[in-house]
Design a protein around this motif. Structure first.
Motif, PDB file in Angstrom:
ATOM      1  N   VAL A  54      24.520  22.717  45.504  1.00  0.00           N
ATOM      2  CA  VAL A  54      25.110  23.956  45.009  1.00  0.00           C
ATOM      3  C   VAL A  54      24.415  25.195  45.564  1.00  0.00           C
ATOM      4  O   VAL A  54      24.926  26.306  45.446  1.00  0.00           O
ATOM      5  N   VAL A  55      23.261  25.010  46.204  1.00  0.00           N
ATOM      6  CA  VAL A  55      22.549  26.153  46.799  1.00  0.00           C
ATOM      7  C   VAL A  55      23.410  26.822  47.860  1.00  0.00           C
ATOM      8  O   VAL A  55      23.261  28.016  48.143  1.00  0.00           O
ATOM      9  N   TRP A  56      24.335  26.068  48.463  1.00  0.00           N
ATOM     10  CA  TRP A  56      25.212  26.660  49.474  1.00  0.00           C
ATOM     11  C   TRP A  56      26.058  27.787  48.895  1.00  0.00           C
ATOM     12  O   TRP A  56      26.457  28.704  49.618  1.00  0.00           O
ATOM     13  N   VAL A  57      26.339  27.737  47.607  1.00  0.00           N
ATOM     14  CA  VAL A  57      27.101  28.807  46.962  1.00  0.00           C
ATOM     15  C   VAL A  57      26.347  30.128  47.077  1.00  0.00           C
ATOM     16  O   VAL A  57      26.942  31.199  47.219  1.00  0.00           O
ATOM     17  N   PHE A  71      24.366  47.105  48.141  1.00  0.00           N
ATOM     18  CA  PHE A  71      25.677  47.688  48.406  1.00  0.00           C
ATOM     19  C   PHE A  71      26.626  46.656  49.012  1.00  0.00           C
ATOM     20  O   PHE A  71      27.776  46.515  48.581  1.00  0.00           O
ATOM     21  N   ILE A  72      26.140  45.907  50.005  1.00  0.00           N
ATOM     22  CA  ILE A  72      26.996  44.957  50.716  1.00  0.00           C
ATOM     23  C   ILE A  72      27.203  43.682  49.904  1.00  0.00           C
ATOM     24  O   ILE A  72      28.325  43.174  49.786  1.00  0.00           O
ATOM     25  N   PHE A  73      26.129  43.160  49.331  1.00  0.00           N
ATOM     26  CA  PHE A  73      26.233  41.905  48.575  1.00  0.00           C
ATOM     27  C   PHE A  73      27.126  42.073  47.350  1.00  0.00           C
ATOM     28  O   PHE A  73      27.839  41.148  46.959  1.00  0.00           O
ATOM     29  N   GLY A  74      27.099  43.260  46.740  1.00  0.00           N
ATOM     30  CA  GLY A  74      27.960  43.516  45.595  1.00  0.00           C
ATOM     31  C   GLY A  74      29.429  43.386  45.954  1.00  0.00           C
ATOM     32  O   GLY A  74      30.215  42.759  45.219  1.00  0.00           O
ATOM     33  N   ALA A  75      29.832  43.949  47.091  1.00  0.00           N
ATOM     34  CA  ALA A  75      31.225  43.847  47.521  1.00  0.00           C
ATOM     35  C   ALA A  75      31.568  42.435  47.971  1.00  0.00           C
ATOM     36  O   ALA A  75      32.697  41.960  47.769  1.00  0.00           O
ATOM     37  N   LEU A  76      30.589  41.734  48.559  1.00  0.00           N
ATOM     38  CA  LEU A  76      30.848  40.378  49.036  1.00  0.00           C
ATOM     39  C   LEU A  76      31.140  39.415  47.900  1.00  0.00           C
ATOM     40  O   LEU A  76      31.911  38.465  48.073  1.00  0.00           O
ATOM     41  N   THR A  77      30.547  39.625  46.732  1.00  0.00           N
ATOM     42  CA  THR A  77      30.849  38.745  45.603  1.00  0.00           C
ATOM     43  C   THR A  77      32.332  38.806  45.250  1.00  0.00           C
ATOM     44  O   THR A  77      32.953  37.786  44.946  1.00  0.00           O
ATOM     45  N   GLY A  78      32.904  40.009  45.314  1.00  0.00           N
ATOM     46  CA  GLY A  78      34.329  40.158  45.041  1.00  0.00           C
ATOM     47  C   GLY A  78      35.190  39.608  46.154  1.00  0.00           C
ATOM     48  O   GLY A  78      36.183  38.909  45.908  1.00  0.00           O
ATOM     49  N   ALA A 137      30.539  32.945  39.684  1.00  0.00           N
ATOM     50  CA  ALA A 137      29.535  33.174  38.644  1.00  0.00           C
ATOM     51  C   ALA A 137      28.123  32.980  39.183  1.00  0.00           C
ATOM     52  O   ALA A 137      27.205  33.749  38.855  1.00  0.00           O
ATOM     53  N   VAL A 138      27.943  31.979  40.043  1.00  0.00           N
ATOM     54  CA  VAL A 138      26.623  31.736  40.638  1.00  0.00           C
ATOM     55  C   VAL A 138      26.227  32.893  41.553  1.00  0.00           C
ATOM     56  O   VAL A 138      25.099  33.394  41.495  1.00  0.00           O
ATOM     57  N   ALA A 139      27.154  33.322  42.422  1.00  0.00           N
ATOM     58  CA  ALA A 139      26.867  34.436  43.328  1.00  0.00           C
ATOM     59  C   ALA A 139      26.586  35.712  42.552  1.00  0.00           C
ATOM     60  O   ALA A 139      25.707  36.513  42.930  1.00  0.00           O
ATOM     61  N   LEU A 140      27.310  35.915  41.459  1.00  0.00           N
ATOM     62  CA  LEU A 140      27.102  37.110  40.643  1.00  0.00           C
ATOM     63  C   LEU A 140      25.728  37.071  39.971  1.00  0.00           C
ATOM     64  O   LEU A 140      25.077  38.118  39.818  1.00  0.00           O
TER      65      LEU A 140
END
Length: 258
Positions: free
Chosen positions: A15-18, A50-57, A102-105
């Motif tokens: 699951v670390v790949w998530v 900034f970038i990771f926040g948009a990438l989760t969506g 949920a994991v990425a968030l």
């Protein structure tokens, strides 16, 4: 449950790949746009945040589209031999994508918390805090799911007859990512230097206003276009209705053609 187990079965990291996929992408974009190109980020927000926040969506949208578009072809034996509401297949992919989301968030929350604790007021970098803008976040997630599910349901229905759809979807998603404000802020598009017709063409992409609003909902310090967000919300509803309509009209042929 089966899809979640199969996805990470016989993998070393599981699951670390998530976490690694969006985080690695965010680190690369942060290095390219933040360090090499030195693109200014609004409000002094750390580029990674900034970038990771948009990438989760965006990854939520991408995962639902990819998984749902292959949900019928990937379960051809079930579709051909057993009768059940076929709509359950694309709906199941939404649940699986939400687990990864949920994991990425959670990783984003950890990054934000670490940056907020270690933030030095003397630095030019400003770590955004919690605010009322978070109230928009649930709506942003719902609209992303609706948009992705509408596209995915239409794509999976068509992929039963035309398997080329499965090859086209990843290419289109890559183009959509660069055409959406994932690595940059929409303030670059809203400047007076860009003609109105070019701005209109840019925001014709429903993810443009939606991703901008989604990022604003979780970090606050970013530009947002409310007319573009309203347009994205209307398109999300329309795409879901169109996707369901196409799916229902072609449903009778699934067992025979697949």
């Amino acid at each position: 449950s089966r899809d979640l187990k199969v996805k990470y079965k016989q993998t070393i990291l599981g699951v670390v790949w998530v976490v690694l996929q969006p985080l690695a992408t965010a680190l690369v974009f942060t290095f390219v746009f933040g360090r090499i190109l030195r693109i200014p980020f609004p409000g002094g927000v750390p580029p990674l945040l900034f970038i990771f926040g948009a990438l989760t969506g965006f990854y939520l949208f991408r995962d639902i589209v990819i998984r749902s578009s292959m949900s019928l072809v990937g379960n051809r034996q079930l579709v051909a031999k057993i009768y059940f509401p076929r709509v359950l297949l694309p709906l199941a992919t939404v649940l699986n994508a939400l687990v990864d989301f949920a994991v990425a968030l959670a990783v984003f929350a950890v990054i934000w918390l670490v940056m907020w604790i270690t933030d030095d007021p003397k630095d030019a970098v400003v770590v955004p805090g919690l605010g009322w803008h978070l109230l928009l976040w649930p709506l942003g997630v719902v609209l992303l799911v609706m948009t992705a599910l509408g596209v995915g349901m239409a794509a999976t229905a068509m992929s039963v007859s035309w398997r080329d759809v499965g090859h086209v979807i990843p290419v289109l998603l890559m183009l959509v990512m660069y055409a959406s404000p994932v690595m940059y802020d929409i303030s670059f598009v809203l400047t007076d230097d860009i003609e109105r017709w070019k701005q209109a063409a840019y925001f014709s992409n429903p993810l443009a206003g939606l991703i901008a609003a989604y990022r604003w909902s979780i970090i606050g310090n970013s530009a947002v276009s409310w007319p573009a967000f309203a347009y994205s919300a209307a398109v999300a509803v329309a795409l879901l209705l169109v996707g369901v309509t196409i799916f229902k009209r072609m449903e009778r042929r699934f067992a025979d053609v697949i």
